[in-house]
Design a protein around this motif. Structure first.
Motif, short mmCIF file in Angstrom:
data_model
loop_
_atom_site.label_atom_id
_atom_site.label_comp_id
_atom_site.label_asym_id
_atom_site.label_seq_id
_atom_site.Cartn_x
_atom_site.Cartn_y
_atom_site.Cartn_z
N PRO A 86 0.82 -1.21 0.00
CA PRO A 86 0.00 0.00 0.00
C PRO A 86 0.86 1.27 0.00
O PRO A 86 1.98 1.26 0.51
N THR A 87 0.33 2.34 -0.56
CA THR A 87 0.97 3.65 -0.55
C THR A 87 -0.07 4.69 -0.15
O THR A 87 -1.18 4.69 -0.69
N LEU A 88 0.29 5.55 0.78
CA LEU A 88 -0.60 6.63 1.22
C LEU A 88 -0.05 7.95 0.71
O LEU A 88 1.13 8.27 0.91
N VAL A 89 -0.90 8.71 0.04
CA VAL A 89 -0.52 10.02 -0.50
C VAL A 89 -1.43 11.08 0.10
O VAL A 89 -2.66 10.91 0.10
N ALA A 90 -0.85 12.15 0.59
CA ALA A 90 -1.62 13.28 1.11
C ALA A 90 -1.57 14.42 0.10
O ALA A 90 -0.50 14.76 -0.40
N ASP A 136 -2.83 24.11 -5.24
CA ASP A 136 -1.79 23.74 -6.20
C ASP A 136 -0.61 23.02 -5.55
O ASP A 136 0.37 22.69 -6.22
N ALA A 137 -0.71 22.77 -4.24
CA ALA A 137 0.41 22.11 -3.54
C ALA A 137 0.58 20.68 -4.03
O ALA A 137 -0.40 19.98 -4.31
N GLU A 138 1.81 20.24 -4.13
CA GLU A 138 2.10 18.89 -4.59
C GLU A 138 1.76 17.86 -3.53
O GLU A 138 1.82 18.13 -2.33
N GLY A 139 1.45 16.66 -4.00
CA GLY A 139 1.16 15.59 -3.07
C GLY A 139 2.39 15.13 -2.31
O GLY A 139 3.53 15.26 -2.80
N VAL A 140 2.16 14.61 -1.12
CA VAL A 140 3.25 14.14 -0.26
C VAL A 140 3.04 12.65 -0.01
O VAL A 140 1.97 12.24 0.45
N VAL A 141 4.06 11.85 -0.28
CA VAL A 141 3.98 10.40 -0.08
C VAL A 141 4.42 10.05 1.34
O VAL A 141 5.48 10.49 1.79
N TYR A 142 3.61 9.28 2.01
CA TYR A 142 3.93 8.83 3.37
C TYR A 142 4.92 7.67 3.29
O TYR A 142 4.72 6.72 2.53
N ASP A 143 6.00 7.76 4.08
CA ASP A 143 7.03 6.72 4.02
C ASP A 143 7.22 5.99 5.34
O ASP A 143 8.23 5.33 5.56
#
Length: 420
Positions: A211-215, A220-227
């Motif tokens: 799974p990958t969670l993206v916020a 216009d802010a870019e998405g942030v990937v949860y790691d």
């Protein structure tokens, strides 16, 4: 369960002394309730809750305590496990409001359409940690939007200025943990889930790992990937960077500052009903002909409501689902003991739903809200994907469905309470 009107009456009158001041310590994972905090903690909560109404002198309550506390530990962060001491003078009126006459009485509270007026039902399942956990998990509200390749653009454009969280996963339905996160951040972050098979939607985000969670912070802010770890606490901390969790807020489109009345919170929810066009099974032969080689979904209708009328949203989906699974109604009075045992059916005042495969000898119980279009839709999808636990049963005989005797009312047994 202790169910002695004389004892309860004597206790209410102050003629008997409790054996202990309370049963759950301040260190217990079980939430301590009182008449003062019951409304705020339970009735106004956006979370699902289970509440034990108990008396410290009750032997069955004491026997339940280890399992109840274990259930509370297992449900931490997912749902609320609480208890109220009905032996306390200040709590007796609150217990009476919920019709408590014996101990322990256990009830579940699921947020309803009207803020402050949850759906209340008696818990009649096993008095075990597993039984309690399994049941309560099914009561967690689902505020997770299922997004696919066709709807991803619309989802991203809608409420673009607010934060969004998207989970890319191999699962077809939202997990209890992810649903609980959506409850925590209700009306602060919009939650969605995209399956690994939605290749066009995956390409939009370039996701290749599951799974990958993206916020998406919004605008216009870019998405942030949860790691981090896929656990609730670190995921909640990550999402808190984009919006703060909401303790409690109306889960309805109409939000009002007017204090809701709780005078009717103990009323039973309306009886679930289904489309009257769903046919009844006329005979075992017809049942085997339709369901012998494919999965069927059965609606077991209770003796108190044999005639059913439609709920618009729920039935709109059921009618679509008929393309995949035949749906039938079966009156409770028409079922043989063998059939009831095979499907683990207990007499109920509300309809029950089971998916059945006669050929492979298994059934799957629907434990969600029978009035919820979204929950039923998720259940059907999970059924199609084979993601639901199946209960095996032996081959059913020819006497499974037996027509009831004409003009005879079904015999109702006296209420039974689980022995601990």
């Amino acid at each position: 369960m202790v169910h002695n009107p004389l004892v309860v009456a004597a206790l209410s009158a102050g003629l008997l002394s409790p054996l202990a001041a309370g049963m759950y310590s301040s260190n217990s994972p079980v939430i301590q309730l009182s008449s003062k905090n019951f409304e705020e903690k339970i009735l106004k909560s956006n979370h699902a809750s289970i509440v034990e109404f108990y008396a410290p002198w009750c032997g069955h309550c004491k026997n339940l305590k280890p399992a109840y506390e274990k259930a509370a530990e297992n449900l931490k962060g997912l749902a609320q496990v609480a208890a109220i001491d009905c032996d306390e003078d200040s709590n007796k009126q609150k217990c009476a409001e919920f019709g408590v006459q014996g101990f322990p009485t256990i009830k579940t509270f699921k947020p309803g359409k009207q803020y402050g007026k949850p759906i209340v039902q008696d818990y009649q399942g096993p008095r075990t940690a597993k039984g309690i956990v399994d049941f309560v998990i099914e009561q967690i509200p689902n505020h997770v939007t299922r997004v696919n390749s066709k709807t991803v653009t619309e989802f991203l454009q809608k409420n673009n200025e607010t934060a969004k969280a998207i989970l890319f996963t191999k699962k077809g339905v939202a997990s209890p943990m992810y649903k609980a996160l959506a409850v925590d951040f209700y009306d602060a972050i919009t939650f969605a889930q995209i399956r690994d098979k939605e290749t066009e939607a995956l390409a939009v985000f370039g996701v290749e790992r599951f799974p990958t969670l993206v916020a998406l912070p919004g605008g216009d802010a870019e998405g942030v990937v949860y790691d981090g770890e896929m656990k609730k606490e670190p995921m909640s901390k990550f999402l808190s960077k984009f919006a703060k969790p909401r303790e409690s807020k109306p889960v309805t489109e109409e939000k009002t500052a007017e204090k809701p009345s709780t005078s009717t919170t103990t009323s039973a929810p309306p009886k679930p009903t289904f489309d009257a066009t769903i046919p009844e099974v006329p005979s075992m032969g017809a049942f085997e002909e339709q369901c012998g080689r494919k999965i069927c979904v059965l609606i077991i209708t209770p003796p108190v409501a044999p005639v059913l009328t439609p709920f618009e949203k729920t039935n709109a989906y059921i009618n679509q689902a008929k393309l995949s699974f035949p749906f039938f109604q079966l009156p409770w009075a028409s079922l043989s003991p063998q059939f009831k045992d095979a499907l683990d059916l207990k007499e109920s005042e509300t309809p029950q739903m089971r998916a059945v495969s006669i050929k492979k000898g298994w059934s799957v119980e629907y434990k969600g809200d029978l009035n919820s279009h979204e929950e039923m839709e998720g259940w059907i999808d999970a059924l199609k994907l084979g993601d639901l636990p199946k209960k095996k049963f032996a081959k059913l005989g020819s006497d499974v469905v037996t027509p009831p005797e004409p003009k005879e009312e079904p015999v109702k047994e006296a209420p039974k309470h689980e022995e601990l």
